[in-house]
Design a protein around this motif. Structure first.
Motif, PDB file in Angstrom:
ATOM      1  N   PRO A   1    -104.056 -42.587 -19.245  1.00 40.95           N
ATOM      2  CA  PRO A   1    -103.595 -41.699 -18.170  1.00 40.95           C
ATOM      3  C   PRO A   1    -102.541 -42.372 -17.296  1.00 40.95           C
ATOM      4  O   PRO A   1    -102.684 -43.526 -16.895  1.00 40.95           O
ATOM      5  CB  PRO A   1    -104.884 -41.412 -17.388  1.00 40.95           C
ATOM      6  N   ASP A   2    -101.466 -41.618 -17.046  1.00 43.59           N
ATOM      7  CA  ASP A   2    -100.363 -42.041 -16.160  1.00 43.59           C
ATOM      8  C   ASP A   2     -99.554 -43.212 -16.711  1.00 43.59           C
ATOM      9  O   ASP A   2     -98.769 -43.818 -15.974  1.00 43.59           O
ATOM     10  CB  ASP A   2    -100.883 -42.399 -14.766  1.00 43.59           C
ATOM     11  N   ALA A   3     -99.707 -43.511 -17.992  1.00 41.25           N
ATOM     12  CA  ALA A   3     -98.985 -44.657 -18.563  1.00 41.25           C
ATOM     13  C   ALA A   3     -97.716 -44.250 -19.311  1.00 41.25           C
ATOM     14  O   ALA A   3     -96.931 -45.120 -19.693  1.00 41.25           O
ATOM     15  CB  ALA A   3     -99.901 -45.427 -19.513  1.00 41.25           C
ATOM     16  N   ARG A   4     -97.500 -42.956 -19.501  1.00 40.49           N
ATOM     17  CA  ARG A   4     -96.413 -42.540 -20.390  1.00 40.49           C
ATOM     18  C   ARG A   4     -95.034 -42.996 -19.918  1.00 40.49           C
ATOM     19  O   ARG A   4     -94.243 -43.539 -20.696  1.00 40.49           O
ATOM     20  CB  ARG A   4     -96.399 -41.019 -20.567  1.00 40.49           C
ATOM     21  N   ASP A   5     -94.702 -42.767 -18.664  1.00 38.83           N
ATOM     22  CA  ASP A   5     -93.358 -43.121 -18.188  1.00 38.83           C
ATOM     23  C   ASP A   5     -93.102 -44.615 -18.298  1.00 38.83           C
ATOM     24  O   ASP A   5     -92.007 -45.049 -18.679  1.00 38.83           O
ATOM     25  CB  ASP A   5     -93.161 -42.647 -16.749  1.00 38.83           C
ATOM     26  N   GLY A   6     -94.119 -45.398 -17.999  1.00 37.32           N
ATOM     27  CA  GLY A   6     -93.982 -46.841 -18.131  1.00 37.32           C
ATOM     28  C   GLY A   6     -93.814 -47.250 -19.584  1.00 37.32           C
ATOM     29  O   GLY A   6     -93.037 -48.159 -19.896  1.00 37.32           O
ATOM     30  N   PHE A   7     -94.524 -46.570 -20.462  1.00 37.72           N
ATOM     31  CA  PHE A   7     -94.410 -46.886 -21.888  1.00 37.72           C
ATOM     32  C   PHE A   7     -93.019 -46.537 -22.406  1.00 37.72           C
ATOM     33  O   PHE A   7     -92.440 -47.287 -23.207  1.00 37.72           O
ATOM     34  CB  PHE A   7     -95.469 -46.121 -22.685  1.00 37.72           C
ATOM     35  N   ILE A   8     -92.470 -45.401 -21.963  1.00 40.93           N
ATOM     36  CA  ILE A   8     -91.126 -45.001 -22.389  1.00 40.93           C
ATOM     37  C   ILE A   8     -90.106 -46.077 -22.016  1.00 40.93           C
ATOM     38  O   ILE A   8     -89.251 -46.451 -22.830  1.00 40.93           O
ATOM     39  CB  ILE A   8     -90.737 -43.641 -21.766  1.00 40.93           C
ATOM     40  N   ASP A   9     -90.188 -46.594 -20.803  1.00 41.52           N
ATOM     41  CA  ASP A   9     -89.265 -47.662 -20.386  1.00 41.52           C
ATOM     42  C   ASP A   9     -89.499 -48.936 -21.188  1.00 41.52           C
ATOM     43  O   ASP A   9     -88.546 -49.621 -21.583  1.00 41.52           O
ATOM     44  CB  ASP A   9     -89.438 -47.942 -18.887  1.00 41.52           C
TER      45      ASP A   9
ATOM     46  N   LYS B   1     -94.418 -30.974 -24.885  1.00 39.02           N
ATOM     47  CA  LYS B   1     -94.741 -29.936 -23.907  1.00 39.02           C
ATOM     48  C   LYS B   1     -96.259 -29.735 -23.851  1.00 39.02           C
ATOM     49  O   LYS B   1     -96.930 -29.594 -24.876  1.00 39.02           O
ATOM     50  CB  LYS B   1     -94.068 -28.615 -24.276  1.00 39.02           C
ATOM     51  N   GLY B   2     -96.786 -29.736 -22.625  1.00 40.40           N
ATOM     52  CA  GLY B   2     -98.194 -29.439 -22.428  1.00 40.40           C
ATOM     53  C   GLY B   2     -99.116 -30.626 -22.565  1.00 40.40           C
ATOM     54  O   GLY B   2    -100.336 -30.462 -22.478  1.00 40.40           O
ATOM     55  N   ASP B   3     -98.561 -31.828 -22.785  1.00 39.07           N
ATOM     56  CA  ASP B   3     -99.424 -33.006 -22.934  1.00 39.07           C
ATOM     57  C   ASP B   3     -98.748 -34.206 -22.277  1.00 39.07           C
ATOM     58  O   ASP B   3     -97.914 -34.876 -22.877  1.00 39.07           O
ATOM     59  CB  ASP B   3     -99.704 -33.293 -24.407  1.00 39.07           C
ATOM     60  N   ASP B   4     -99.127 -34.469 -21.043  1.00 37.73           N
ATOM     61  CA  ASP B   4     -98.475 -35.516 -20.253  1.00 37.73           C
ATOM     62  C   ASP B   4     -98.822 -36.928 -20.705  1.00 37.73           C
ATOM     63  O   ASP B   4     -98.212 -37.890 -20.235  1.00 37.73           O
ATOM     64  CB  ASP B   4     -98.849 -35.362 -18.772  1.00 37.73           C
ATOM     65  N   ASP B   5     -99.792 -37.063 -21.598  1.00 42.06           N
ATOM     66  CA  ASP B   5    -100.204 -38.395 -22.032  1.00 42.06           C
ATOM     67  C   ASP B   5     -99.757 -38.708 -23.458  1.00 42.06           C
ATOM     68  O   ASP B   5    -100.237 -39.666 -24.072  1.00 42.06           O
ATOM     69  CB  ASP B   5    -101.732 -38.543 -21.932  1.00 42.06           C
ATOM     70  N   ARG B   6     -98.810 -37.930 -23.979  1.00 36.83           N
ATOM     71  CA  ARG B   6     -98.321 -38.145 -25.334  1.00 36.83           C
ATOM     72  C   ARG B   6     -96.869 -38.630 -25.329  1.00 36.83           C
ATOM     73  O   ARG B   6     -96.052 -38.195 -24.522  1.00 36.83           O
ATOM     74  CB  ARG B   6     -98.401 -36.853 -26.140  1.00 36.83           C
ATOM     75  N   PHE B   7     -96.587 -39.525 -26.255  1.00 33.73           N
ATOM     76  CA  PHE B   7     -95.225 -39.988 -26.526  1.00 33.73           C
ATOM     77  C   PHE B   7     -94.989 -39.836 -28.015  1.00 33.73           C
ATOM     78  O   PHE B   7     -95.794 -40.301 -28.833  1.00 33.73           O
ATOM     79  CB  PHE B   7     -95.054 -41.450 -26.106  1.00 33.73           C
ATOM     80  N   PHE B   8     -93.910 -39.175 -28.377  1.00 36.53           N
ATOM     81  CA  PHE B   8     -93.613 -38.859 -29.770  1.00 36.53           C
ATOM     82  C   PHE B   8     -92.279 -39.501 -30.137  1.00 36.53           C
ATOM     83  O   PHE B   8     -91.305 -39.358 -29.414  1.00 36.53           O
ATOM     84  CB  PHE B   8     -93.530 -37.336 -29.933  1.00 36.53           C
ATOM     85  N   TRP B   9     -92.261 -40.210 -31.250  1.00 41.67           N
ATOM     86  CA  TRP B   9     -90.976 -40.748 -31.693  1.00 41.67           C
ATOM     87  C   TRP B   9     -90.858 -40.673 -33.198  1.00 41.67           C
ATOM     88  O   TRP B   9     -91.861 -40.528 -33.915  1.00 41.67           O
ATOM     89  CB  TRP B   9     -90.750 -42.162 -31.166  1.00 41.67           C
ATOM     90  N   ILE B  10     -89.624 -40.703 -33.659  1.00 42.80           N
ATOM     91  CA  ILE B  10     -89.331 -40.580 -35.086  1.00 42.80           C
ATOM     92  C   ILE B  10     -88.632 -41.850 -35.542  1.00 42.80           C
ATOM     93  O   ILE B  10     -87.641 -42.275 -34.939  1.00 42.80           O
ATOM     94  CB  ILE B  10     -88.446 -39.353 -35.369  1.00 42.80           C
ATOM     95  N   ARG B  11     -89.160 -42.441 -36.606  1.00 43.24           N
ATOM     96  CA  ARG B  11     -88.543 -43.626 -37.197  1.00 43.24           C
ATOM     97  C   ARG B  11     -88.128 -43.290 -38.628  1.00 43.24           C
ATOM     98  O   ARG B  11     -88.873 -42.642 -39.358  1.00 43.24           O
ATOM     99  CB  ARG B  11     -89.521 -44.798 -37.189  1.00 43.24           C
TER     100      ARG B  11
ATOM    101  N   ASN C   1     -99.580 -52.209 -26.858  1.00 40.97           N
ATOM    102  CA  ASN C   1    -100.934 -51.816 -27.269  1.00 40.97           C
ATOM    103  C   ASN C   1    -101.864 -51.622 -26.080  1.00 40.97           C
ATOM    104  O   ASN C   1    -102.784 -50.796 -26.137  1.00 40.97           O
ATOM    105  CB  ASN C   1    -101.511 -52.869 -28.216  1.00 40.97           C
ATOM    106  N   GLU C   2    -101.628 -52.350 -25.024  1.00 43.89           N
ATOM    107  CA  GLU C   2    -102.461 -52.241 -23.834  1.00 43.89           C
ATOM    108  C   GLU C   2    -102.357 -50.853 -23.206  1.00 43.89           C
ATOM    109  O   GLU C   2    -103.296 -50.374 -22.563  1.00 43.89           O
ATOM    110  CB  GLU C   2    -102.054 -53.309 -22.816  1.00 43.89           C
ATOM    111  N   MET C   3    -101.225 -50.181 -23.401  1.00 36.50           N
ATOM    112  CA  MET C   3    -101.026 -48.848 -22.820  1.00 36.50           C
ATOM    113  C   MET C   3    -101.483 -47.720 -23.735  1.00 36.50           C
ATOM    114  O   MET C   3    -101.528 -46.560 -23.330  1.00 36.50           O
ATOM    115  CB  MET C   3     -99.543 -48.655 -22.480  1.00 36.50           C
TER     116      MET C   3
END
Length: 245
Positions: free
Chosen positions: A19-27, A51-61, A90-92
């Motif tokens: 929770p609340d870690a997404r923006d920090g993880f993006i950076d 959209k609709g999930d504030d705790d998700r980060f999606f990326w494409i490799r 991993n901690e996030m």
């Protein structure tokens, strides 16, 4: 590397963060894991929120092929960048194994399109949104679902000016890096489409639903389920400069 690279393998990586870690993880991801992967041939094609999930980060490799992927994974995850910054990432994370390993469905109309499956600039130039749709066919019905898309559904979508669509199926080659598990569902068809914005997407979706009732009924006979994700590019997703790599 070349300023643009056509890729035949992609991973859709959907992470659940604390929770609340997404923006920090993006950076953190931007600062440590974009250039370092691109230089080794594991191309970060785009980073997104869902959209609709504030705790998700999606990326494409993306990778040129499975051989390139096999060379990249031990090199990167055994390298100095991951050793130094991997533990912090991993901690996030709460979940990191929701990953689909895909290859293109060769449904293109000519050789030029076939050779432009997806490239390193595919999402770097994106100004709108990405919609990823997972269709799960009934057992042994994937070929029928693919035929339905190629023969009926894609021409219908193109008639509505929904044209920026690529189709993907699971890569069946054994994952030779079990440290990073992947989903290889033999019954899965994935459509990736881009739209100008969500208003554009919703308007075309509404039109497709109203005009394609019979097609929708045909599709429902072939699939056990459908999951749609609306993805918004992060700020750095549109600023990757591959020419510097």
């Amino acid at each position: 590397m070349k300023t643009t690279q056509n890729l035949k393998i992609i991973e859709l990586r959907n992470y659940l963060l604390k929770p609340d870690a997404r923006d920090g993880f993006i950076d953190y991801f931007k600062n440590h894991f974009i250039d370092s992967q691109n230089k080794l041939g594991g191309y970060v094609l785009g980073e997104f929120t869902i959209k609709g999930d504030d705790d998700r980060f999606f990326w494409i490799r993306g990778f040129e092929d499975m051989t390139s992927r096999s060379a990249f994974l031990p090199q990167f995850y055994g390298g100095e960048v991951w050793k130094e910054f991997g533990p912090g990432a991993n901690e996030m994370l709460l979940e990191w194994h929701n990953v689909h390993l895909l290859k293109p469905l060769n449904n293109f109309e000519n050789e030029r399109q076939k050779n432009e499956v997806i490239n390193t600039h595919e999402f770097a130039k994106l100004k709108g949104i990405v919609v990823v749709e997972h269709y799960t066919a009934y057992e042994n019905e994937l070929d029928k679902l693919i035929d339905f898309f190629q023969t009926d559904y894609l021409p219908f979508l193109r008639s509505l000016k929904i044209q920026n669509i690529t189709l993907w199926i699971s890569e069946a080659v054994k994952n030779d890096f079990p440290r990073l598990p992947v989903i290889q569902d033999k019954n899965m068809l994935v459509a990736i489409a881009t739209f100008a914005d969500e208003t554009d997407y919703q308007a075309k979706l509404k039109l497709a639903d109203s005009l394609g009732i019979e097609l929708k009924s045909q599709m429902e006979k072939l699939i056990t389920g459908k999951n749609s994700l609306i993805l918004y590019p992060t700020e750095n997703s549109t600023n990757v400069n591959y020419e510097k790599i």
